[in-house]
Write an enzyme that holds these catalytic residues in place. Structure first.
Site, short mmCIF file in Angstrom:
data_model
loop_
_atom_site.label_atom_id
_atom_site.label_comp_id
_atom_site.label_asym_id
_atom_site.label_seq_id
_atom_site.Cartn_x
_atom_site.Cartn_y
_atom_site.Cartn_z
N ARG A 93 0.85 -1.20 0.00
CA ARG A 93 0.00 0.00 0.00
C ARG A 93 0.89 1.25 0.00
O ARG A 93 0.61 2.22 -0.70
CB ARG A 93 -0.92 0.00 1.24
CG ARG A 93 -1.77 1.28 1.33
CD ARG A 93 -2.75 1.24 2.50
NE ARG A 93 -3.54 2.47 2.53
CZ ARG A 93 -4.56 2.68 3.37
NH1 ARG A 93 -4.91 1.74 4.24
NH2 ARG A 93 -5.23 3.81 3.35
N ASP A 170 -18.02 0.29 2.85
CA ASP A 170 -18.53 0.96 4.06
C ASP A 170 -18.50 2.48 3.97
O ASP A 170 -18.93 3.15 4.89
CB ASP A 170 -17.74 0.50 5.29
CG ASP A 170 -16.32 1.03 5.29
OD1 ASP A 170 -15.88 1.59 4.26
OD2 ASP A 170 -15.65 0.91 6.31
N HIS A 200 -16.58 3.99 -4.73
CA HIS A 200 -15.74 5.16 -4.43
C HIS A 200 -15.89 6.22 -5.52
O HIS A 200 -14.94 6.93 -5.84
CB HIS A 200 -14.26 4.76 -4.25
CG HIS A 200 -14.02 3.97 -2.99
ND1 HIS A 200 -12.76 3.61 -2.56
CD2 HIS A 200 -14.87 3.49 -2.04
CE1 HIS A 200 -12.84 2.94 -1.42
NE2 HIS A 200 -14.12 2.84 -1.09
N TYR A 265 -14.64 10.10 -1.98
CA TYR A 265 -13.52 9.72 -2.84
C TYR A 265 -13.46 10.51 -4.15
O TYR A 265 -12.43 10.50 -4.83
CB TYR A 265 -13.57 8.22 -3.15
CG TYR A 265 -13.01 7.38 -2.02
CD1 TYR A 265 -11.64 7.14 -1.91
CD2 TYR A 265 -13.83 6.86 -1.03
CE1 TYR A 265 -11.12 6.40 -0.87
CE2 TYR A 265 -13.33 6.12 0.02
CZ TYR A 265 -11.96 5.89 0.10
OH TYR A 265 -11.44 5.16 1.13
P1 NAD Z 1 -4.42 -5.87 6.69
O1 NAD Z 1 -3.18 -5.90 5.86
O2 NAD Z 1 -4.32 -5.55 8.12
O3 NAD Z 1 -5.15 -7.28 6.58
C1 NAD Z 1 -5.25 -8.01 5.42
C2 NAD Z 1 -4.89 -9.48 5.68
O4 NAD Z 1 -5.07 -10.19 4.45
C3 NAD Z 1 -3.45 -9.71 6.12
O5 NAD Z 1 -3.39 -10.43 7.32
C4 NAD Z 1 -2.84 -10.51 4.97
O6 NAD Z 1 -1.87 -11.46 5.38
C5 NAD Z 1 -4.06 -11.19 4.38
N1 NAD Z 1 -3.91 -11.64 3.00
C6 NAD Z 1 -3.28 -11.02 1.99
N2 NAD Z 1 -3.37 -11.73 0.87
C7 NAD Z 1 -4.08 -12.85 1.17
C8 NAD Z 1 -4.50 -13.98 0.41
N3 NAD Z 1 -4.22 -14.08 -0.90
N4 NAD Z 1 -5.20 -14.94 1.04
C9 NAD Z 1 -5.48 -14.84 2.36
N5 NAD Z 1 -5.12 -13.79 3.12
C10 NAD Z 1 -4.42 -12.81 2.53
O7 NAD Z 1 -5.41 -4.84 5.95
P2 NAD Z 1 -6.62 -3.96 6.51
O8 NAD Z 1 -6.22 -2.54 6.51
O9 NAD Z 1 -7.14 -4.55 7.77
O10 NAD Z 1 -7.69 -4.11 5.36
C11 NAD Z 1 -8.16 -5.36 4.92
C12 NAD Z 1 -8.96 -5.20 3.65
O11 NAD Z 1 -10.22 -4.60 3.90
C13 NAD Z 1 -8.31 -4.31 2.59
O12 NAD Z 1 -8.56 -4.85 1.32
C14 NAD Z 1 -9.02 -3.00 2.75
O13 NAD Z 1 -8.90 -2.21 1.62
C15 NAD Z 1 -10.40 -3.52 2.99
N6 NAD Z 1 -11.37 -2.58 3.55
C16 NAD Z 1 -12.49 -2.38 2.82
C17 NAD Z 1 -13.49 -1.57 3.26
C18 NAD Z 1 -14.67 -1.35 2.36
O14 NAD Z 1 -15.40 -0.44 2.52
N7 NAD Z 1 -14.89 -2.16 1.34
C19 NAD Z 1 -13.36 -0.94 4.50
C20 NAD Z 1 -12.21 -1.16 5.26
C21 NAD Z 1 -11.22 -2.00 4.76
C1 G6P Z 2 -13.10 3.60 3.74
C2 G6P Z 2 -13.33 2.91 2.44
C3 G6P Z 2 -12.56 1.63 2.40
C4 G6P Z 2 -11.10 1.89 2.68
C5 G6P Z 2 -10.94 2.59 3.99
C6 G6P Z 2 -9.49 2.98 4.17
O1 G6P Z 2 -13.71 2.89 4.78
O2 G6P Z 2 -14.66 2.62 2.18
O3 G6P Z 2 -12.75 1.06 1.16
O4 G6P Z 2 -10.40 0.67 2.71
O5 G6P Z 2 -11.71 3.73 4.02
O6 G6P Z 2 -9.28 3.32 5.47
P1 G6P Z 2 -7.81 3.44 6.07
O7 G6P Z 2 -8.07 3.82 7.46
O8 G6P Z 2 -7.17 2.07 5.93
O9 G6P Z 2 -7.11 4.48 5.27
MN MN Z 3 -14.75 1.26 0.33
#
Ligand code: NAD
Ligand code: G6P
Ligand code: MN
Length: 442
Positions: A93, A170, A200, A265
């Site tokens: 990232r 979210d 987004h 976004y």
């Molecule tokens: P993080 O790095 O703390 O956690 C991600 C985990 O995924 C790690 O433990 C990593 O080892 C694991 N991982 C990576 N590749 C993998 C694979 N191929 N198979 C199994 N596990 C795997 O990240 P985070 O900040 O906690 O975010 C997690 C995800 O959630 C991100 O994709 C983030 O963008 C997403 N997110 C989405 C929203 C949304 O609105 N859609 C909101 C918040 C976070």
């Molecule tokens: C929002 C978005 C997510 C994104 C997150 C990033 O919740 O909807 O898609 O992953 O923000 O938050 P962060 O705290 O990791 O920058």
């Molecule tokens: Mn999102």
């Protein structure tokens, strides 16, 4: 009510403890018999899992718990896959954010070149999860919030068209929670909204209370001067300084189209230079998250494990993540709840590509989402969305065909990238940085 079995894919995520606490808080709405954690990084997952095991023993000892890196163990006998993986983790990232900034281009997790780069890593990871689910629990549903959701959703639509996967974000939920505060109402569930766009990349066109009163005028009056900034309590996900700036910047995005209320976004596409100017190329959001959320969550997890108790723990329930329970309930109990999801357009936006993955309100029941039509959209939004959806589709085609040419086109077409030359230079540097994660391009 049936008790469910859930696997959390990305068990080592910083969001996992908050989501587990949230699931335990909602057991009366969604009974659970088993929770499994799956990750491909054992060491990282162990830290979170060992603490969550203690949390569960204290709060719900009847729930079976398993942590594993073995897909068969993880995906066998499950009803729901809750997926939040981050392929390449925060190290990548950081690259996604810092490499574009070298070229004075927006450096962001899901928008512009950073989002494209992350997309090229995520597609394979998410497809792999879908395949495990279909192999070991073919009746299960995947609730996916792994990013970049727009590109991931397009990839699963195209490459796994039959998959039972629901893509959700979210951000609209977090914004609606702010709207509720601006309006002085109690709950997001008091609102009925109309919204359209890409993930987004979208706009609210109508916000009503349950009696049908139009709440847009009051919201617009606030947003015109303050964006979505409100004096809110300092708990929850979007509270760091950088998020406050994002909520304020909405004011400038709103000014471009005072008929609608925008997703946060959009600032990266409407005012890219402003974002570059205020960014610190040495210290981006990834650094903020590693020094903040990651340190806090992992530190608390280690404490819980050392003490074999959650006493004094500052881990919080991720309350706003209860939308995940609403979504699971909609499928499990056919609740017909109205929710914003990322689904194939198929005419819901009348004057837009039928095959685009759009974010719109859907009625969700046992058979999945039924999209609610949004009619025709104005030229401004349509123009922006045509360009952005082409970027997202080109990235998926680039991944599928291993095509350097299409990736270059995607980068060039992004509103955040000034021209083909910069796009090319950026692409070469991103290819280098992602050599462990992207397919080899020809
Ligand atoms: P993080 O790095 O703390 O956690 C991600 C985990 O995924 C790690 O433990 C990593 O080892 C694991 N991982 C990576 N590749 C993998 C694979 N191929 N198979 C199994 N596990 C795997 O990240 P985070 O900040 O906690 O975010 C997690 C995800 O959630 C991100 O994709 C983030 O963008 C997403 N997110 C989405 C929203 C949304 O609105 N859609 C909101 C918040 C976070
Ligand atoms: C929002 C978005 C997510 C994104 C997150 C990033 O919740 O909807 O898609 O992953 O923000 O938050 P962060 O705290 O990791 O920058
Ligand atoms: Mn999102």
């Amino acid at each position: 009510m049936k008790k469910h079995s859930i696997v959390i894919a990305g068990g080592g995520s910083t969001f996992t403890p908050g989501i587990v606490l949230m699931l335990l808080e909602n057991l009366d709405r969604l009974p659970i018999r088993q929770i499994k954690f799956y990750d491909n990084d054992k060491e990282r997952q162990d830290i979170v899992a060992d603490a969550c095991e203690i949390i569960m023993k204290e709060k719900a000892p009847e729930i079976q718990f398993l942590k594993t890196t073995d897909p068969k163990e993880a995906f066998t006998d499950v009803d729901f896959v809750m997926a939040h993986i981050r392929v390449g983790k925060y190290k990548m990232r950081e690259m996604d954010e810092k490499i574009p900034l070298k070229y004075d281009v927006v450096g962001q997790e899901t928008c512009g070149p950073g989002g494209i780069s992350y997309g090229m890593r995520s597609i394979g990871g998410v497809i792999e999860l879908v395949d495990y689910m279909e192999k070991y629990s073919p009746d299960a549903w995947m609730l996916n919030y792994s990013n970049p959701a727009a590109i991931v959703a397009e990839a699963t639509r195209k490459l796994r068209p039959q998959a039972k996967i629901l893509n959700i974000c979210d951000m609209p939920i977090a914004i609606e929670n702010l709207m509720v505060k601006i309006l002085g109402l109690k709950s997001r569930k008091d609102l009925t909204v109309r919204y359209y766009g890409l993930n987004h990349f979208g706009w609210w066109t109508s916000i009503m209370d349950k009696e049908g009163h139009d709440l847009m005028p009051k919201l617009k009056a606030h947003v015109k001067d303050n964006g979505y900034a409100v004096d809110f309590d300092e708990s929850g996900q979007h509270v760091d300084e950088s998020w406050k700036h994002t909520f304020e910047k909405v004011k400038d995005v709103y000014a471009l189209d005072p008929d609608t209320l925008p997703n946060t976004y959009l600032k990266y596409y409407m005012y890219p230079q402003d974002e570059v100017a205020k960014a610190n190329p040495e210290y981006t959001r990834a650094n903020e998250v590693m020094d903040g959320r990651e340190k806090h969550v992992f530190g608390e997890c280690k404490k819980i494990t050392a003490n074999q108790s959650t006493e004094g723990s500052t881990l919080e329930i991720d309350e706003h993540a209860s939308y995940i329970v609403d979504l699971a309930r909609a499928i499990a109990y056919n609740t017909g709840e109205r929710m914003l999801l990322i689904v194939e357009n198929k005419g819901a936006i009348a004057n837009f590509d039928d095959t685009a993955m759009v974010e719109i309100p859907c009625i969700v029941g046992a058979n999945g989402p039924e999209p609610i039509t949004q009619g025709e959209i104005p030229r401004f939004q349509k123009g922006l969305m045509e360009q952005q959806v082409a970027v997202e589709k080109l990235v998926v085609e680039a991944w599928e065909e291993r095509s350097r040419q299409k990736l270059w086109q995607a980068l060039t077409l992004s509103r955040t990238v000034p021209n083909g030359r910069v796009a090319k230079e950026l692409m070469e540097e991103l290819i280098e940085a992602n050599n462990m994660f992207w397919p080899e391009l020809n």
